[in-house]
Design an enzyme around this catalytic site. Sequence first.
Site, PDB file in Angstrom:
ATOM      1  N   ASN A 143       0.801  -1.223   0.000  1.00  0.00           N
ATOM      2  CA  ASN A 143       0.000   0.000   0.000  1.00  0.00           C
ATOM      3  C   ASN A 143       0.837   1.278   0.000  1.00  0.00           C
ATOM      4  OD1 ASN A 143      -2.425   1.753   0.673  1.00  0.00           O
ATOM      5  ND2 ASN A 143      -1.234   1.971   2.558  1.00  0.00           N
ATOM      6  N   TYR A 167       4.691  10.765 -10.241  1.00  0.00           N
ATOM      7  CA  TYR A 167       3.577   9.996  -9.684  1.00  0.00           C
ATOM      8  C   TYR A 167       2.915   9.079 -10.724  1.00  0.00           C
ATOM      9  CZ  TYR A 167      -0.343   8.773  -6.692  1.00  0.00           C
ATOM     10  OH  TYR A 167      -1.265   8.072  -5.949  1.00  0.00           O
TER      11      TYR A 167
END
Length: 268
Positions: free
Chosen positions: A103, A169
């Site tokens: 995660n 990102y």
Amino acid sequence: MDQEARTFDRSLQGRVALVTGAGSRADGVGNGRATALLLARDGARVLLLDSVAEWAQATQEMIAREGGQAQLQVCDVSRDADCREAVEQAVRTWGRIDILVNNVGIAGPAGTAVDLDLQDWDMALRVNVTSMMLMARHCIPHMAAQRRGAIVNIASVAGLIGGHPSLLYPTSKGAVVNMTRAMAAHHGAQGIRVNCVAPGMVHTPMVYARGMSDAIRETRRKRSFLQTEGSGWDVGHAVRYLASDESGWVTGAVLPVDAGATAGRHSY
């Protein structure tokens, strides 16, 4: 031709799960915390990994209040030694590894290829991409030995579509998407399923801790078909499904949890 009906118990009783980024950097429930809570509610024993002990401890206390089992360990998932020790700790404590939820992720440096900071680029790629490989590297041998395992990687809709203002990102999240597919192909014959959740514009502590105006929040909300805002719980429920036997015939999948944001343009 008649086919045997297949039914699945959603229970994770007896399973052992590792969740990276299991804390939340502000009050509330982020993707990692929601995932850990949901896995524990279904009976899994969860090792909570985070670089900040206090964040993971809050998650552990929430699980304990509900009667679940969890331990925490401070872990910098960008470091191979930390990843190896986390897996060894889970095996020492519970004797097995069944579920890995990768995660952890950060926004990384702003900017384009022309002006981004190279040192920050290298570090962010290590956190967002290499860490998932490292955790899988140490979990997979244990999963392969028992001929069963489930890995769920958290990507982002930014890895599926263009238009992000920064290069790092979406690049890193796109890498997670195809790393998931490659891992699924490599380890399917060992009984290990590898899938990916790609969250959309969820409102989590990681997002609002940086500050967000009401106007920006409203713009984010309107980017989806449902015109609603998601939360860590929406992501956690998707992860729980992919970690359980209910998704036993699902591997190599990329599941957008985005209220339809990546499904197409709005019709008017």
